[in-house]
Design an enzyme around this catalytic site. Sequence first.
Site, PDB file in Angstrom:
ATOM      1  N   TRP A 112      41.601 -19.588  98.081  1.00 11.74           N
ATOM      2  CA  TRP A 112      42.614 -20.002  97.091  1.00 11.74           C
ATOM      3  C   TRP A 112      42.017 -20.835  95.968  1.00 11.74           C
ATOM      4  O   TRP A 112      42.675 -21.105  94.961  1.00 11.74           O
ATOM      5  CB  TRP A 112      43.787 -20.727  97.757  1.00 11.74           C
ATOM      6  CG  TRP A 112      43.475 -22.098  98.319  1.00 11.74           C
ATOM      7  CD1 TRP A 112      42.803 -22.370  99.462  1.00 11.74           C
ATOM      8  CD2 TRP A 112      43.843 -23.381  97.774  1.00 11.74           C
ATOM      9  NE1 TRP A 112      42.707 -23.726  99.669  1.00 11.74           N
ATOM     10  CE2 TRP A 112      43.341 -24.381  98.651  1.00 11.74           C
ATOM     11  CE3 TRP A 112      44.535 -23.789  96.646  1.00 11.74           C
ATOM     12  CZ2 TRP A 112      43.518 -25.755  98.433  1.00 11.74           C
ATOM     13  CZ3 TRP A 112      44.702 -25.166  96.424  1.00 11.74           C
ATOM     14  CH2 TRP A 112      44.194 -26.118  97.315  1.00 11.74           C
ATOM     15  N   GLU A 144      42.751 -30.896 104.620  1.00 13.33           N
ATOM     16  CA  GLU A 144      42.496 -30.269 105.923  1.00 13.33           C
ATOM     17  C   GLU A 144      42.126 -31.303 106.988  1.00 13.33           C
ATOM     18  O   GLU A 144      41.828 -30.934 108.121  1.00 13.33           O
ATOM     19  CB  GLU A 144      41.390 -29.219 105.782  1.00 13.33           C
ATOM     20  CG  GLU A 144      41.862 -28.012 104.985  1.00 13.33           C
ATOM     21  CD  GLU A 144      40.742 -27.016 104.691  1.00 13.33           C
ATOM     22  OE1 GLU A 144      39.594 -27.470 104.515  1.00 13.33           O
ATOM     23  OE2 GLU A 144      41.029 -25.806 104.618  1.00 13.33           O
ATOM     24  N   GLN A 148      40.881 -33.961 100.365  1.00 13.16           N
ATOM     25  CA  GLN A 148      41.012 -33.596  98.950  1.00 13.16           C
ATOM     26  C   GLN A 148      42.472 -33.758  98.574  1.00 13.16           C
ATOM     27  O   GLN A 148      43.338 -33.833  99.437  1.00 13.16           O
ATOM     28  CB  GLN A 148      40.554 -32.168  98.709  1.00 13.16           C
ATOM     29  CG  GLN A 148      41.461 -31.100  99.325  1.00 13.16           C
ATOM     30  CD  GLN A 148      40.937 -29.696  99.088  1.00 13.16           C
ATOM     31  OE1 GLN A 148      40.129 -29.187  99.858  1.00 13.16           O
ATOM     32  NE2 GLN A 148      41.397 -29.060  98.029  1.00 13.16           N
TER      33      GLN A 148
END
Lengths: 756, 756
Positions: B357, B486, B592
């Site tokens: 992505w 994540e 992130q």
Amino acid sequence: MKRIFEVNPWHVVSHELVPTDKRLQESMTSIGNGYMGMRGMFEEHYSNDSLKGIYIGGVWYPDKTRVGWWKNGYPDYFGKVVNAVNFIKVNLTIDGDQVDLAKDEISDFTVDLDMHTGVLRRSFIVTKGDKRVQFLIDRFVSAAQKELFDVHYSVHNLSAEPVQIGFISQIDADVFNEDANYDEQFWQVLDKSHAVTGGSMIAETKPNDFGTPRFTLGMQMLHQTDFRGANAPETEKAVTNIFRGTLAADETQNFEKRVIVVTSRDYDSLQALRSGLAKLSEKLSGATYEDLLRAHEAVWAKRWELADVVIDGDDAAQQGIRFNLFQLFSTYYGEDKRLNLGPKGFTGEKYGGATYWDTEAFGVPFYLSLAKPQVTENLLEYRYNQLAGAFHNAKQQGLAGALYPMVTFNGIECHNEWEITFEEIHRNGSIAYAIFNYTRYTGDDTYLKTKGIDVLTAISRFWADRVHFSERKQMYMIHGVTGPNEYENNVNNNWYTNFMARWTLEYTLASLKKVTADKRTDLNISADELAKWQDIVDRMYFPHDDKLGIFVQQDTFLDKDLKPASSIPADQRPINQHWSWDHILRSPYIKQADVLQGIYYFMDRFTPEQKKANFDFYEPLTVHESSLSPAVHAVLAADLHYEDKAVEMYQRTARLDLDNYNNDTVDGLHITSMTGSWLAIVQGFAGMRVRDDTLAFAPFVPKAWTHYQFHVNFRGRLLKVDVDQQGTTVTLVSGEPLTIELNGQSVAVADTVSTK
Amino acid sequence: MKRIFEVNPWHVVSHELVPTDKRLQESMTSIGNGYMGMRGMFEEHYSNDSLKGIYIGGVWYPDKTRVGWWKNGYPDYFGKVVNAVNFIKVNLTIDGDQVDLAKDEISDFTVDLDMHTGVLRRSFIVTKGDKRVQFLIDRFVSAAQKELFDVHYSVHNLSAEPVQIGFISQIDADVFNEDANYDEQFWQVLDKSHAVTGGSMIAETKPNDFGTPRFTLGMQMLHQTDFRGANAPETEKAVTNIFRGTLAADETQNFEKRVIVVTSRDYDSLQALRSGLAKLSEKLSGATYEDLLRAHEAVWAKRWELADVVIDGDDAAQQGIRFNLFQLFSTYYGEDKRLNLGPKGFTGEKYGGATYWDTEAFGVPFYLSLAKPQVTENLLEYRYNQLAGAFHNAKQQGLAGALYPMVTFNGIECHNEWEITFEEIHRNGSIAYAIFNYTRYTGDDTYLKTKGIDVLTAISRFWADRVHFSERKQMYMIHGVTGPNEYENNVNNNWYTNFMARWTLEYTLASLKKVTADKRTDLNISADELAKWQDIVDRMYFPHDDKLGIFVQQDTFLDKDLKPASSIPADQRPINQHWSWDHILRSPYIKQADVLQGIYYFMDRFTPEQKKANFDFYEPLTVHESSLSPAVHAVLAADLHYEDKAVEMYQRTARLDLDNYNNDTVDGLHITSMTGSWLAIVQGFAGMRVRDDTLAFAPFVPKAWTHYQFHVNFRGRLLKVDVDQQGTTVTLVSGEPLTIELNGQSVAVADTVSTK
């Protein structure tokens, strides 16, 4: 569901050999003696599909951990049970032609596991042309002499003419694990020797990269027979003895193969192992088959005397409970405190041989009642002796104290799914609970004060480091766990985990007050540490819902789409075979007791209203897709007088393997779940509890049964409990009189008391 | 951090050959032309460690998915980029002795990637005894003729005596992927032919078990040289040409190897491929090296004209941004809509070649400004053409609509971690966002109305099935997801995911009003479906905290132990290399941008107070351990006038690979992250936005810089933006006059406007 054996109170017996059911037959006719065991595979050549498995307790191999994506902290290796050298092999010939039950014309076939004696008998007639020969084959692994495997043949010539019979008996190291990678083999032959009537082999597991011990097996086969020994070919991986003889028409002859199996687990050196093997061979070569068989049967008779459960009115249930008891005792009877209860015992290689928390949760209460306290103490010591591994596991995750492994052979974690390995930490709670349970049941706190306290302290240190303080809620929390319900992963404040953590800290704090000053000094616990533990006990966070009156499984459980399990379409059950993992995780469906596991452990700490509210909320959401699930629900349902529900739950556990309920018994039996049917009867139907040092019962009889009876050991007494529709009779079979609680009344038992 | 190349505005140049840095050198000197590319490995034999890699866009192999524990729904295979047949190989000899830069005495070594021309030049002097020979080696993959690889040698004899030089030029199919299992090879040679001056090979990827296409490579090598061709040995997997010649003292001679590389991706049949290869060979054999080089350089010159960013006052920053632009254009310039931006491009095999992505999140805005709209439209069509795969992925999870894959070559998911594969579903939001972003930037809704709407509808159907309704809260929720961060897995109501889901539904509902009646009919959307979508839009749940004034990352985020990332001891950074996974998951540390990613996407929808509160809360918890993280933070920091923070974040992205910040550039370059430095300068420092069809800027200059300048394409215009400490000058380089917003003021740009 698939039932391939007849319903019979003491036998697992079938008169059919169906190739597609062969693995099922093998699983169900497994035998073992705690030291070793094997699936019900045939000794002779069989050319159809079969899952061969012979296992020696504690003999395993560390396989490199294989994962798609590595995570920090994963164990280096996955321990796998090693399929042992095949020492039972006996190929048969008739007039020189190999017997192959997959291809030959056979008749009068029977396979019969006698659960009372622990003997597996097979019989069949082989017809080759005009030759007809009947074989009766009995085998056992001796409960009296752990190193002994014995198989006895009685061969009867049914032909009009003489036939020549051959026995090709081997010890064969050319074996594989079914899940082996690239035809990997684990055994290397160190040496072999053979005479005309016997032979021996020393084999060793191959080297590994992880510094775990290699295992040596020493095997000596001895043959007792009138058949003549013949020269046998030498092969690299096998020792072979050949015997031949001619039977006249209607003549019967016997052949016996004994194998002595020793391992480096019991000997310090190869030399000692060789000498041990020689001594045992000498000792056993003097005995007759009948001697050996009788000694074996006597041990089983004694076990049944202490442990049998009699059920009248339901033969299938009767067979179910005996099968479970038989297989449990075959797997573990406490002789070797370095061993434990593997989920498949000696019946298959899947999860084979390793230790899970099943032992403490479901095995300990069973052995407490059915064997001497030492048997259970050995299970506890197993964990005590593996403390170093548990420290290692915690350290792998950067945490203090001890984290007992999910799956292990040696104390070091070898499972590698992060949501289990790192997060299913409630297992530590069950290790602590087993110490409490043992102490409560036996009334003896010696173990607690000498060794148990070390384990409790180490686990408490883990919990104290693993919690965090939520500034917002001003409470301690445990984030990122998987509870007993493995159908949720990485949840926060799993009620059960938080409860077990708090309870462990409480119990450790209380127990520390009982130990000697020296012990306290050894444990090196500071006042600050004690204060921290107490603070966690005082301020542990528990999700609850006042409106529903329930303990909430985890922080966000009640936001789920809470439809009952009965709304799942039948063609989507079991969900673990039909739904993708995310679907399972966000569903409200519970694999096995979670909040209810905590209530089960501490039944008397909760009010009837609490128990009812939680059971009524959680049970309808539970899919019972773990074989460990129904038993806990049976006990709780019985406690709540939901008798039909209790019986329904019992039925899901009692014949799980005999009826192949989960369609996976081909892989082996669900050994650790087998305690479930016993727990359902004794803690469930009979309501057995230990309350304030008193044994209590409050029995009922399932509608379909007329009567059931069981024995329990309790503090030096053997009690027989008899329940029928009229009432309950408790008999003191041996030991000093005691006072028990029966249906809420305190009664003295000197001989027999009855509510009838 | 490790800097092995000199700081230089247009060159990646080093004069040292350090064996331990060889892989780093190879990664950093990778070249490519979108169609194929290769690491900066040497053509000649090199006997030390090296990571050889030549990759052809879209050529991959499906490898069986390997996991420790299988989960329902996992993909069958993992696609891996295939290391191509080595067609660049040229071994060198001096007087018959093989040249080996790992062992020979070498001097005057230079490796120099000229980013302006896309040529990699090497030069060195080899001394063997009293022979000294200088080699100048230039190579490029042609930006003008995608099938052409060219390497040119100029050899100069520095010895007093003549030397014989040999060139052993090969096409060699004996290659491996570094992560291959058990020496698996992917190429099978179909046929070979060779003459004295050239040779060809046709090779095919080996069969696979998953029915995905096999790929055929056709390669023809042509040599231009005065050296004499000699007989060469035949080997099974290689085609070889040998050239030898003697150089007098001080004499210089040239040698050139051209390779034409065609693949079955561009030809319908093997016959067509052969004929295509022949035609290209004929065409190119007529050209001189200088012709081919000039054509290649001209394309690069044009690219730089459109895209160069000039920075004065910081040479390292200047080199950083050009390196990133160079590598991005080498990876993808939009020529082939079946290809996409792989995270490592043509620079390594890890994550190699597959699509993530990253493309939609970080690639699309970059190509929108720096290339023709068609380049970006091709990226969008890539997803449109893979809708069938996205339907398949959703179906694997039992869900309606389309789920775009986390990792793919063909639209079918091939990643296999449940927390990513099944749960990192926010990726669907970025696929939808890219359609919005393209339409907003170009002002052209043709794509949206013809193809984009199909994608939006399919994604909306997925979201509508994936949410559930919480009876308790009377709102729609999304449980069990992994957000862009994540470092949390399987969380509930990730604000970003819920936001993107709601936004997609809103945008789809709005877009459906614009499409033709026929299109609406084709899409077969019922009124009920539209009503359901609107209901989800109206009642989507978002965790928020009024006191802090922030959007909450997920339901229980605020219960964490919220210490800033600065409190993590330095020796535990990066945490993903030091902490076990559970530790990371329960920590508050963010890999992130997560909430901030949503704010970044829709910057103008949020008030300055909202942006500030969220940035101030989340940025201090962010460890930026994804290379995709700093850029988003740089843009947001700039928006909030946190100029120092913006510059700090820019510095983490601009030279990520050049300075080997994450200590993993040996594996290849972080191609998709490379857009980050451009985004930080253009959207960050220069504040570029598109607001109501108007391009807006609000620039500042980092303190250490004196001036920077960049170009952007916008709706048919090429604009040059010049910023220094005195102000901003915007020049219309080409196209019609337009009105822009500059520092909040609307200004017409016909030629040049300036704030100075």
